[in-house]
Design a protein around this motif. Structure first.
Motif, PDB file in Angstrom:
ATOM      1  N   ARG A  49       0.840  -1.198   0.000  1.00 31.36           N
ATOM      2  CA  ARG A  49       0.000   0.000   0.000  1.00 31.36           C
ATOM      3  C   ARG A  49       0.874   1.247   0.000  1.00 31.36           C
ATOM      4  O   ARG A  49       2.027   1.210   0.444  1.00 31.36           O
ATOM      5  CB  ARG A  49      -0.911   0.018   1.229  1.00 31.36           C
ATOM      6  CG  ARG A  49      -0.168  -0.073   2.555  1.00 31.36           C
ATOM      7  CD  ARG A  49      -1.112  -0.034   3.739  1.00 31.36           C
ATOM      8  NE  ARG A  49      -0.414  -0.244   4.996  1.00 31.36           N
ATOM      9  CZ  ARG A  49       0.282   0.670   5.644  1.00 31.36           C
ATOM     10  NH1 ARG A  49       0.380   1.906   5.136  1.00 31.36           N
ATOM     11  NH2 ARG A  49       0.888   0.408   6.781  1.00 31.36           N
ATOM     12  N   PRO A  50       0.360   2.368  -0.488  1.00 32.98           N
ATOM     13  CA  PRO A  50       1.130   3.612  -0.452  1.00 32.98           C
ATOM     14  C   PRO A  50       1.217   4.152   0.964  1.00 32.98           C
ATOM     15  O   PRO A  50       0.448   3.766   1.847  1.00 32.98           O
ATOM     16  CB  PRO A  50       0.326   4.555  -1.352  1.00 32.98           C
ATOM     17  CG  PRO A  50      -1.044   4.001  -1.362  1.00 32.98           C
ATOM     18  CD  PRO A  50      -0.939   2.536  -1.160  1.00 32.98           C
ATOM     19  N   PHE A  51       2.165   5.030   1.176  1.00 31.06           N
ATOM     20  CA  PHE A  51       2.270   5.755   2.450  1.00 31.06           C
ATOM     21  C   PHE A  51       1.311   6.929   2.403  1.00 31.06           C
ATOM     22  O   PHE A  51       1.269   7.667   1.417  1.00 31.06           O
ATOM     23  CB  PHE A  51       3.707   6.243   2.652  1.00 31.06           C
ATOM     24  CG  PHE A  51       3.904   7.097   3.871  1.00 31.06           C
ATOM     25  CD1 PHE A  51       4.190   6.519   5.098  1.00 31.06           C
ATOM     26  CD2 PHE A  51       3.796   8.473   3.790  1.00 31.06           C
ATOM     27  CE1 PHE A  51       4.362   7.307   6.229  1.00 31.06           C
ATOM     28  CE2 PHE A  51       3.972   9.267   4.914  1.00 31.06           C
ATOM     29  CZ  PHE A  51       4.257   8.678   6.135  1.00 31.06           C
ATOM     30  N   GLU A  99      -7.188  -1.401   7.611  1.00 32.92           N
ATOM     31  CA  GLU A  99      -6.595  -0.158   7.102  1.00 32.92           C
ATOM     32  C   GLU A  99      -7.094   0.149   5.696  1.00 32.92           C
ATOM     33  O   GLU A  99      -7.447   1.295   5.383  1.00 32.92           O
ATOM     34  CB  GLU A  99      -5.072  -0.251   7.108  1.00 32.92           C
ATOM     35  CG  GLU A  99      -4.407   1.060   6.716  1.00 32.92           C
ATOM     36  CD  GLU A  99      -2.919   1.060   6.968  1.00 32.92           C
ATOM     37  OE1 GLU A  99      -2.307   2.131   6.830  1.00 32.92           O
ATOM     38  OE2 GLU A  99      -2.357   0.000   7.291  1.00 32.92           O
ATOM     39  N   VAL A 100      -7.141  -0.862   4.845  1.00 37.16           N
ATOM     40  CA  VAL A 100      -7.686  -0.669   3.498  1.00 37.16           C
ATOM     41  C   VAL A 100      -9.167  -0.328   3.592  1.00 37.16           C
ATOM     42  O   VAL A 100      -9.674   0.540   2.869  1.00 37.16           O
ATOM     43  CB  VAL A 100      -7.465  -1.920   2.639  1.00 37.16           C
ATOM     44  CG1 VAL A 100      -8.144  -1.765   1.271  1.00 37.16           C
ATOM     45  CG2 VAL A 100      -5.979  -2.175   2.437  1.00 37.16           C
ATOM     46  N   GLY A 159      -2.492   1.229  -3.411  1.00 36.55           N
ATOM     47  CA  GLY A 159      -1.294   0.411  -3.557  1.00 36.55           C
ATOM     48  C   GLY A 159      -1.568  -0.763  -4.482  1.00 36.55           C
ATOM     49  O   GLY A 159      -2.050  -0.591  -5.606  1.00 36.55           O
ATOM     50  N   LEU A 160      -1.322  -1.968  -4.003  1.00 36.68           N
ATOM     51  CA  LEU A 160      -1.585  -3.167  -4.800  1.00 36.68           C
ATOM     52  C   LEU A 160      -3.011  -3.664  -4.626  1.00 36.68           C
ATOM     53  O   LEU A 160      -3.399  -4.645  -5.256  1.00 36.68           O
ATOM     54  CB  LEU A 160      -0.609  -4.278  -4.393  1.00 36.68           C
ATOM     55  CG  LEU A 160       0.872  -4.004  -4.698  1.00 36.68           C
ATOM     56  CD1 LEU A 160       1.737  -5.145  -4.195  1.00 36.68           C
ATOM     57  CD2 LEU A 160       1.088  -3.788  -6.197  1.00 36.68           C
ATOM     58  N   HIS A 161      -3.791  -3.000  -3.777  1.00 31.76           N
ATOM     59  CA  HIS A 161      -5.153  -3.453  -3.492  1.00 31.76           C
ATOM     60  C   HIS A 161      -6.140  -2.855  -4.494  1.00 31.76           C
ATOM     61  O   HIS A 161      -6.077  -1.691  -4.831  1.00 31.76           O
ATOM     62  CB  HIS A 161      -5.561  -3.048  -2.076  1.00 31.76           C
ATOM     63  CG  HIS A 161      -4.690  -3.633  -1.010  1.00 31.76           C
ATOM     64  ND1 HIS A 161      -4.749  -4.951  -0.642  1.00 31.76           N
ATOM     65  CD2 HIS A 161      -3.726  -3.072  -0.241  1.00 31.76           C
ATOM     66  CE1 HIS A 161      -3.864  -5.190   0.309  1.00 31.76           C
ATOM     67  NE2 HIS A 161      -3.229  -4.058   0.568  1.00 31.76           N
ATOM     68  N   ARG A 162      -7.086  -3.692  -4.925  1.00 26.10           N
ATOM     69  CA  ARG A 162      -8.146  -3.273  -5.830  1.00 26.10           C
ATOM     70  C   ARG A 162      -9.449  -3.892  -5.347  1.00 26.10           C
ATOM     71  O   ARG A 162      -9.519  -5.096  -5.096  1.00 26.10           O
ATOM     72  CB  ARG A 162      -7.876  -3.743  -7.272  1.00 26.10           C
ATOM     73  CG  ARG A 162      -6.556  -3.248  -7.857  1.00 26.10           C
ATOM     74  CD  ARG A 162      -6.623  -1.767  -8.169  1.00 26.10           C
ATOM     75  NE  ARG A 162      -5.443  -1.303  -8.863  1.00 26.10           N
ATOM     76  CZ  ARG A 162      -4.329  -0.890  -8.269  1.00 26.10           C
ATOM     77  NH1 ARG A 162      -4.265  -0.895  -6.939  1.00 26.10           N
ATOM     78  NH2 ARG A 162      -3.299  -0.469  -8.955  1.00 26.10           N
TER      79      ARG A 162
END
Length: 320
Positions: free
Chosen positions: A95-97, A200-201, A262-265
């Motif tokens: 994930r991004p910061f 968090e996501v 980030g890598l989550h979709r």
């Protein structure tokens, strides 16, 4: 989608890279957002707003900020070390910061910035990164004020349930002739997002969803997070017909919303219950209950739909 033009036959790799960098700098120069690229701990390319945000000049190519270490915009060595550590942890989790941190300008003036950092290549998270910075000093001060925190949800920054019910109470039983409607929005199967991607996501998704709902209403309307994945919307001077239109716009917008974190979709859908205030709904609880029951009817019908509370025990299908 148009493909990039192939290089000229006599162009070298170095000249192609120079052209690409020139084009990127041209984009950054015209961009209204404070953003830039960081390579090996130093600012490589920056937009004019990022340059100005940190108190640097207007010289071509980013001025004084380009080439400086990122440590120069942070308040201390400890803050710098902490940023690197938390950024690495975020990237490792895919994930991004995204945090609010205290920053410092070239004149040593301090401000709070929302800093979003993503790697250009997720396969090489230690490589070049892309930064977006927003000055959130005023917004942060407002959030920390006791009067603000008492009325707002800390996660989404929307009105909380207490404030929503207070505002609704001014309309219930009112002798004014203007119509008032309420929407109850419940996200379908949101628990599956939490189980699959973590809280968090899920929190980031709820924040984005709240901001999306705001774009579908007027400035005079009120969007609130009631609890977990449930929202409510207060629509003053809005009859049932227009409330249905707003509800359908929201349902469609939620169905089309994509979380890219980030890598989550992921994506979700929502059910919405609609009610217009009427004499038989004599209390705030009665109004909220009617909207919630209409929403429950939408869920029972399979989700991704809107139901309208017509009268006690009656519902009308709008969309789905």
């Amino acid at each position: 989608m148009q493909q990039a033009m192939p290089p000229e036959p006599n162009e070298t790799a170095e000249s192609v890279q120079t052209k690409m960098q020139d084009r990127m700098q041209a984009v950054l120069t015209r961009a209204p957002t404070a953003m830039g690229f960081v390579r090996e701990g130093r600012f490589a390319l920056v937009s004019d707003p990022l340059n100005h945000l940190f108190g640097h000049g207007d010289e071509e190519g980013g001025g004084e900020l380009v080439g400086r270490e990122i440590r120069s915009v942070l308040v201390s060595d400890a803050a710098h070390a902490g940023l690197l550590e938390r950024t690495a942890a975020a990237f490792a989790a895919g994930r991004p910061f995204d945090e609010e941190i205290e920053c410092v300008r070239s004149d040593r003036f301090r401000f709070w910035g929302r800093l979003q950092i993503s790697p250009l290549d997720w396969n090489e998270p230690a490589g070049e990164t892309f930064w977006i910075v927003d000055d959130v000093t005023v917004a942060r001060q407002a959030r920390l004020a006791p009067t603000w925190t008492a009325k707002h949800d800390a996660l989404t920054e929307l009105a909380n349930r207490r404030e929503f019910e207070r505002r609704l109470s001014t309309h219930v039983g009112s002798r004014r002739l203007e119509p008032v409607s309420v929407l109850w929005v419940d996200v379908d199967k949101f628990g599956e997002v939490i189980r699959a991607m973590g809280t968090e996501v899920g929190d980031h998704f709820l924040y984005g969803l709240g901001q999306l709902l705001i774009t579908k209403v007027r400035a005079s309307d009120l969007v609130s997070r009631l609890e977990e994945d449930r929202f409510a919307v207060l629509l003053p001077n809005c009859d049932l017909h227009y409330a249905q239109i707003v509800a359908e716009k929201m349902r469609s917008a939620v169905a089309g919303y994509r979380l890219r974190w980030g890598l989550h979709r992921t994506r979700v859908k929502a059910c919405i219950g609609v009610v217009q205030l009427q004499e038989t709904l004599e209390t705030v609880d009665a109004v909220m209950g009617a909207a919630e029951l209409a929403c429950a009817e939408a869920k029972a019908a399979g989700g991704d739909s809107v139901r309208v509370f017509v009268s006690s025990g009656g519902y009308e299908e709008l969309a789905g």
